[in-house]
Motif scaffolding. Structure first.
Motif, PDB file in Angstrom:
ATOM      1  N   TYR A  82      10.480   4.672 -13.290  1.00  0.00           N
ATOM      2  CA  TYR A  82       9.680   3.601 -12.892  1.00  0.00           C
ATOM      3  C   TYR A  82       8.950   3.009 -13.946  1.00  0.00           C
ATOM      4  CZ  TYR A  82      10.985   5.424  -8.375  1.00  0.00           C
ATOM      5  OH  TYR A  82      11.570   6.214  -7.362  1.00  0.00           O
ATOM      6  N   PRO A  83       8.566   1.922 -14.412  1.00  0.00           N
ATOM      7  CA  PRO A  83       7.674   1.526 -15.248  1.00  0.00           C
ATOM      8  C   PRO A  83       6.243   1.655 -14.693  1.00  0.00           C
ATOM      9  CG  PRO A  83       8.457  -0.447 -13.787  1.00  0.00           C
ATOM     10  CD  PRO A  83       9.430   0.833 -13.424  1.00  0.00           C
ATOM     11  N   LEU A  84       5.654   2.413 -15.629  1.00  0.00           N
ATOM     12  CA  LEU A  84       4.193   3.078 -15.156  1.00  0.00           C
ATOM     13  C   LEU A  84       3.121   1.781 -15.389  1.00  0.00           C
ATOM     14  CD1 LEU A  84       4.203   6.504 -17.104  1.00  0.00           C
ATOM     15  CD2 LEU A  84       4.523   5.881 -14.432  1.00  0.00           C
ATOM     16  N   SER A  85       2.461   1.609 -14.314  1.00  0.00           N
ATOM     17  CA  SER A  85       1.426   0.362 -14.506  1.00  0.00           C
ATOM     18  C   SER A  85       0.159   0.781 -13.882  1.00  0.00           C
ATOM     19  CB  SER A  85       1.981  -0.939 -13.943  1.00  0.00           C
ATOM     20  OG  SER A  85       0.926  -1.829 -13.794  1.00  0.00           O
ATOM     21  N   ALA A  86      -0.862   1.192 -14.431  1.00  0.00           N
ATOM     22  CA  ALA A  86      -1.885   1.506 -13.947  1.00  0.00           C
ATOM     23  C   ALA A  86      -2.946   0.401 -13.399  1.00  0.00           C
ATOM     24  CB  ALA A  86      -2.946   2.316 -15.043  1.00  0.00           C
ATOM     25  N   MET A  87      -2.815  -0.569 -13.844  1.00  0.00           N
ATOM     26  CA  MET A  87      -3.417  -1.892 -13.658  1.00  0.00           C
ATOM     27  C   MET A  87      -2.789  -2.319 -12.359  1.00  0.00           C
ATOM     28  SD  MET A  87      -5.623  -2.245 -15.766  1.00  0.00           S
ATOM     29  CE  MET A  87      -6.443  -3.650 -14.951  1.00  0.00           C
ATOM     30  N   GLU A  88      -1.539  -2.100 -11.935  1.00  0.00           N
ATOM     31  CA  GLU A  88      -1.057  -2.555 -10.820  1.00  0.00           C
ATOM     32  C   GLU A  88      -1.409  -1.800  -9.528  1.00  0.00           C
ATOM     33  OE1 GLU A  88       3.445  -2.397  -8.336  1.00  0.00           O
ATOM     34  OE2 GLU A  88       3.219  -1.970 -10.582  1.00  0.00           O
ATOM     35  N   TYR A  89      -1.667  -0.556  -9.963  1.00  0.00           N
ATOM     36  CA  TYR A  89      -2.483   0.222  -8.871  1.00  0.00           C
ATOM     37  C   TYR A  89      -4.041  -0.258  -8.647  1.00  0.00           C
ATOM     38  CZ  TYR A  89      -4.961   4.005  -6.717  1.00  0.00           C
ATOM     39  OH  TYR A  89      -5.844   4.734  -5.890  1.00  0.00           O
ATOM     40  N   LEU A  90      -4.782  -0.442  -9.861  1.00  0.00           N
ATOM     41  CA  LEU A  90      -5.862  -0.953  -9.629  1.00  0.00           C
ATOM     42  C   LEU A  90      -6.171  -2.156  -9.157  1.00  0.00           C
ATOM     43  CD1 LEU A  90      -7.144   0.021 -13.411  1.00  0.00           C
ATOM     44  CD2 LEU A  90      -7.578   1.363 -11.110  1.00  0.00           C
ATOM     45  N   ASN A  91      -5.535  -3.068  -8.928  1.00  0.00           N
ATOM     46  CA  ASN A  91      -5.352  -4.177  -8.368  1.00  0.00           C
ATOM     47  C   ASN A  91      -4.936  -4.323  -7.048  1.00  0.00           C
ATOM     48  OD1 ASN A  91      -6.477  -5.343 -10.680  1.00  0.00           O
ATOM     49  ND2 ASN A  91      -4.798  -5.797 -11.641  1.00  0.00           N
ATOM     50  N   ASP A  92      -4.164  -3.053  -6.445  1.00  0.00           N
ATOM     51  CA  ASP A  92      -3.959  -3.285  -5.201  1.00  0.00           C
ATOM     52  C   ASP A  92      -4.783  -3.596  -4.158  1.00  0.00           C
ATOM     53  OD1 ASP A  92      -1.502  -2.802  -5.905  1.00  0.00           O
ATOM     54  OD2 ASP A  92      -1.384  -0.226  -5.469  1.00  0.00           O
ATOM     55  N   LYS A  93      -4.335  -4.331  -3.258  1.00  0.00           N
ATOM     56  CA  LYS A  93      -5.122  -4.711  -2.108  1.00  0.00           C
ATOM     57  C   LYS A  93      -4.551  -4.151  -0.837  1.00  0.00           C
ATOM     58  CE  LYS A  93      -6.683  -8.962  -4.300  1.00  0.00           C
ATOM     59  NZ  LYS A  93      -6.869 -10.443  -4.046  1.00  0.00           N
ATOM     60  N   PRO A  94      -5.475  -3.487   0.021  1.00  0.00           N
ATOM     61  CA  PRO A  94      -4.977  -3.171   1.310  1.00  0.00           C
ATOM     62  C   PRO A  94      -4.221  -4.230   1.940  1.00  0.00           C
ATOM     63  CG  PRO A  94      -7.285  -3.408   1.523  1.00  0.00           C
ATOM     64  CD  PRO A  94      -7.035  -3.534  -0.166  1.00  0.00           C
ATOM     65  N   ALA A  95      -3.277  -3.931   2.982  1.00  0.00           N
ATOM     66  CA  ALA A  95      -2.631  -4.741   3.823  1.00  0.00           C
ATOM     67  C   ALA A  95      -3.396  -5.442   4.867  1.00  0.00           C
ATOM     68  CB  ALA A  95      -1.266  -4.074   4.426  1.00  0.00           C
ATOM     69  N   ARG A  96      -3.212  -6.826   4.919  1.00  0.00           N
ATOM     70  CA  ARG A  96      -4.111  -7.347   6.121  1.00  0.00           C
ATOM     71  C   ARG A  96      -3.693  -6.712   7.428  1.00  0.00           C
ATOM     72  NH1 ARG A  96      -6.954 -11.910   5.896  1.00  0.00           N
ATOM     73  NH2 ARG A  96      -7.405 -12.882   8.056  1.00  0.00           N
ATOM     74  N   MET A  97      -4.634  -6.665   8.070  1.00  0.00           N
ATOM     75  CA  MET A  97      -4.696  -5.965   9.713  1.00  0.00           C
ATOM     76  C   MET A  97      -4.771  -7.108  10.585  1.00  0.00           C
ATOM     77  SD  MET A  97      -6.140  -2.182   9.229  1.00  0.00           S
ATOM     78  CE  MET A  97      -5.585  -1.792  10.937  1.00  0.00           C
ATOM     79  N   ASP A  98      -4.216  -7.233  11.595  1.00  0.00           N
ATOM     80  CA  ASP A  98      -4.019  -8.101  12.541  1.00  0.00           C
ATOM     81  C   ASP A  98      -5.170  -7.678  13.550  1.00  0.00           C
ATOM     82  OD1 ASP A  98      -2.465  -9.960  11.262  1.00  0.00           O
ATOM     83  OD2 ASP A  98      -0.713  -9.276  12.427  1.00  0.00           O
ATOM     84  N   ILE A  99      -5.927  -8.390  13.989  1.00  0.00           N
ATOM     85  CA  ILE A  99      -7.063  -8.063  14.867  1.00  0.00           C
ATOM     86  C   ILE A  99      -6.456  -8.184  16.493  1.00  0.00           C
ATOM     87  CG2 ILE A  99      -9.423  -8.416  16.041  1.00  0.00           C
ATOM     88  CD1 ILE A  99     -10.277  -9.583  13.352  1.00  0.00           C
ATOM     89  N   PRO A 100      -6.081  -7.219  17.097  1.00  0.00           N
ATOM     90  CA  PRO A 100      -5.523  -7.587  18.544  1.00  0.00           C
ATOM     91  C   PRO A 100      -6.519  -8.508  19.556  1.00  0.00           C
ATOM     92  CG  PRO A 100      -6.711  -5.112  18.184  1.00  0.00           C
ATOM     93  CD  PRO A 100      -6.789  -5.979  17.026  1.00  0.00           C
ATOM     94  N   HIS A 101      -5.852  -9.165  20.116  1.00  0.00           N
ATOM     95  CA  HIS A 101      -6.550 -10.255  21.060  1.00  0.00           C
ATOM     96  C   HIS A 101      -6.309 -10.028  22.329  1.00  0.00           C
ATOM     97  CE1 HIS A 101      -7.867 -12.720  17.399  1.00  0.00           C
ATOM     98  NE2 HIS A 101      -6.693 -12.441  17.231  1.00  0.00           N
ATOM     99  N   ASP A 102      -5.067  -9.055  22.682  1.00  0.00           N
ATOM    100  CA  ASP A 102      -4.693  -8.710  23.877  1.00  0.00           C
ATOM    101  C   ASP A 102      -5.547  -7.623  24.413  1.00  0.00           C
ATOM    102  OD1 ASP A 102      -3.399  -8.730  26.421  1.00  0.00           O
ATOM    103  OD2 ASP A 102      -1.489  -8.148  25.608  1.00  0.00           O
ATOM    104  N   ILE A 103      -6.669  -7.700  24.584  1.00  0.00           N
ATOM    105  CA  ILE A 103      -7.517  -6.374  25.175  1.00  0.00           C
ATOM    106  C   ILE A 103      -7.339  -6.023  26.809  1.00  0.00           C
ATOM    107  CG2 ILE A 103     -10.001  -5.694  25.240  1.00  0.00           C
ATOM    108  CD1 ILE A 103     -10.620  -7.916  23.258  1.00  0.00           C
ATOM    109  N   PRO A 104      -7.216  -4.902  26.827  1.00  0.00           N
ATOM    110  CA  PRO A 104      -6.883  -4.252  28.336  1.00  0.00           C
ATOM    111  C   PRO A 104      -7.999  -4.611  29.103  1.00  0.00           C
ATOM    112  CG  PRO A 104      -7.470  -2.498  26.857  1.00  0.00           C
ATOM    113  CD  PRO A 104      -7.331  -3.656  26.041  1.00  0.00           C
TER     114      PRO A 104
END
Length: 223
Positions: A82-104
Motif C-alpha cells: 500500500y502507499p504509505l501515508s502518515a499524514m493521511e492517518y494524522l488527518n483522519d476524522k472519526p466517523a460521524r455518529m447519529d444521535i438516536p431519537h427513538d428513545i424507549p
C-alpha cells in the motif's frame, strides 16, 4: 509525507506498547531492504493481534501499515503493498455518529423489548401469544432487577406489558402469581427442587414411622 506529530505516536503506543516501538527502531536499523520488508510484515501481523478492534475496519492492512509508518516517524523504507501515508492517518476524522431519537419509554427494558412486544401483538394463535407474554414477563423482570435493585411485582410487569402493547397483550394476574410464570427458570427450578426434596423427606419419614422398632421385631421372634 513525514509524520511530524509526536502526539499521534504516543496515542499509537498506547495501543501497541513500547516494545512495538522498540521493534520499529530495530527494523529501521536493518540495512538489507528485503529483510527489512519481511520484518515489517511480521510486525504488522503482530500489531493486528495486539489491536483486535482494528479488524472491523475494511482497510485494516492499510491502516496497520500507516500506523507502522507513523511510529517510524515517516522513515520506514520497505516494499509495502500500500502507499504509505502518515499524514493521511494524522488527518483522519472519526466517523460521524447519529444521535438516536427513538428513545424507549422505559430505559431499563430498552427498545428491543418494545420490538418484541410489537411482534407478540402480531401473533394470531392465543396459546402462542400467551407463551410470548410469559417470555416477555420473565425477560422484563430480569432486566428490571439488573437495572434496579428494588423488587418488582408481577402486577407492575403485567401493567407495563399492557401499556407498551396499547392494551393488546393481557393475561390473568392471579394465574401468573399462582404459577410464578414471570419468574426465571433457574428460580423456578430451585423451588421445584426444594418441593421435591420436601416430598422425599416426608416420604422417608412416613416410611420410618411404618417400620417396626428393632426391639419389637426381636420380641416377636422370641415369642
Amino acid at each position: 509525507m513525514i509524520a511530524n506529530s509526536s502526539f499521534k505516536q504516543e496515542l499509537l503506543l498506547r495501543e501497541y506498547g513500547r516494545n512495538v516501538q522498540n521493534i520499529v527502531s530495530y527494523i529501521l536499523s536493518i540495512e538489507d531492504r528485503a529483510q527489512r520488508s519481511r520484518s515489517a510484515q511480521l510486525l504488522v501481523n503482530l500489531m493486528a493481534k495486539l489491536n483486535p478492534s482494528i479488524r472491523d475496519i475494511q482497510d485494516m492492512q492499510q491502516k496497520l501499515w500507516n500506523h507502522l509508518f507513523v511510529m517510524s516517524d515517516g522513515k520506514l523504507d520497505v516494499d509495502c503493498p500500500y502507499p504509505l501515508s502518515a499524514m493521511e492517518y494524522l488527518n483522519d476524522k472519526p466517523a460521524r455518529m447519529d444521535i438516536p431519537h427513538d428513545i424507549p419509554k422505559y430505559k431499563h427494558y430498552g427498545k428491543n423489548v418494545e420490538h418484541l412486544i410489537s411482534k407478540a401483538i402480531e401473533i394470531k394463535d392465543k396459546d402462542e401469544q400467551e407463551a410470548a407474554i410469559i417470555s416477555l414477563g420473565k425477560l422484563m423482570k430480569t432486566l428490571y432487577r439488573t437495572y434496579n435493585k428494588d423488587s418488582i411485582t408481577d402486577e407492575i410487569i403485567l401493567n407495563n406489558i399492557r401499556e407498551l402493547s396499547g392494551g393488546k397483550l393481557n393475561m390473568d394476574l392471579a394465574r401468573i402469581e399462582a404459577n410464578s410464570l414471570f419468574e426465571v427458570s433457574a428460580k423456578a427450578a430451585y423451588q421445584n427442587n426444594n418441593s421435591s426434596n420436601n416430598n422425599n423427606n416426608n416420604n422417608t419419614n412416613n416410611n420410618r414411622k411404618k417400620m417396626p422398632d428393632n426391639k419389637q421385631q426381636q420380641r416377636k421372634k422370641q415369642q
